[in-house]
Motif scaffolding. Sequence first.
Motif, short mmCIF file in Angstrom:
data_model
loop_
_atom_site.label_atom_id
_atom_site.label_comp_id
_atom_site.label_asym_id
_atom_site.label_seq_id
_atom_site.Cartn_x
_atom_site.Cartn_y
_atom_site.Cartn_z
N SER A 94 0.77 -1.32 -0.02
CA SER A 94 0.06 0.14 -0.13
C SER A 94 0.70 1.23 -0.02
O SER A 94 0.51 2.09 -0.57
N GLU A 95 1.93 1.34 0.63
CA GLU A 95 2.78 2.50 0.78
C GLU A 95 3.44 2.59 -0.59
O GLU A 95 3.59 4.00 -1.20
N ASP A 98 0.60 4.02 -2.61
CA ASP A 98 0.08 5.50 -2.67
C ASP A 98 1.09 6.48 -3.20
O ASP A 98 0.73 7.51 -3.73
N GLU A 102 0.04 9.08 -6.40
CA GLU A 102 0.57 10.50 -6.69
C GLU A 102 1.32 10.68 -7.83
O GLU A 102 1.37 11.89 -8.42
N PRO A 129 -7.67 5.61 -6.18
CA PRO A 129 -8.37 6.81 -5.41
C PRO A 129 -8.75 7.93 -6.13
O PRO A 129 -8.55 8.05 -7.28
#
Length: 261
Positions: A94-95, A98, A102, A129
């Motif tokens: 997940s890191e 993310d 971006e 997202p």
Amino acid sequence: MQKRDVPIGRGILYGLYQNRIRRWLSTQELPKHVAMILDGNRRWARQRSLGAAAYGHRAGAAKFREFLVWCDDLDIQVATLYLLSTDNLSGRASEELDGLFEIIADLAEDLSHYRDWRVQHVGSADGLPEPLVHALHAAETRTEGNKGLHINLAVGYGGRREIADAMRSVVRDHIASGGTIDTLAEILTPELIGNHLYTGGQPDPDLVIRTSGEQRLSDFMLWQSAHSEFYFVEALGPDLREVDFLRALRDYATRNRRFGS
């Protein structure tokens, strides 16, 4: 399918060599649509002991923009960039995801303000997202009237998912127009399915390039690449040079395309 990557020096001789290839290419038929799998970003970061994979992904994003300039300067009409697969969404930490979200949002924003390029998201928004979905949509809207290089950003993309989505779209349209499942079988053709793909209306990729020495498609443009030429480069994604791209085009121009025959 061939794999080429011969080391070459820098400086004056390097420039002369690159210009010689470019002059030769000016007399050849070049691909209208080039698809790029810029692989090896994480390995690039590890080799430099940079820690987080995000350093490699940012370097890869910068290389993507550079690659698009190379395409545009040679009047290539369409470029498709494989940025994030459906498999990545379930297979990456997940890191890291993310950070990728971006980076991709920033890239879409950047490309939508550059030259006369038109940006299009190809893929599914499922699992993405909201800020990334918004950035992709905003880039599409901002550039929809542009006439320059058409850039497909393959985000949340999977070739098998795309074909399944296309079939669902065909069935929905057919039923909405009063057709039945029985009559659908009579009109179903490869051309009809192709028109319902994420890239419907675009030429299929003539050339698919993958970096980092890997020789596989990884669920990328499975339908569209049925008759594509493939070229594999040893360099990791962020290390791709313009001369590597020119060599790929030179190799493409010397091939006798048979289109399955």
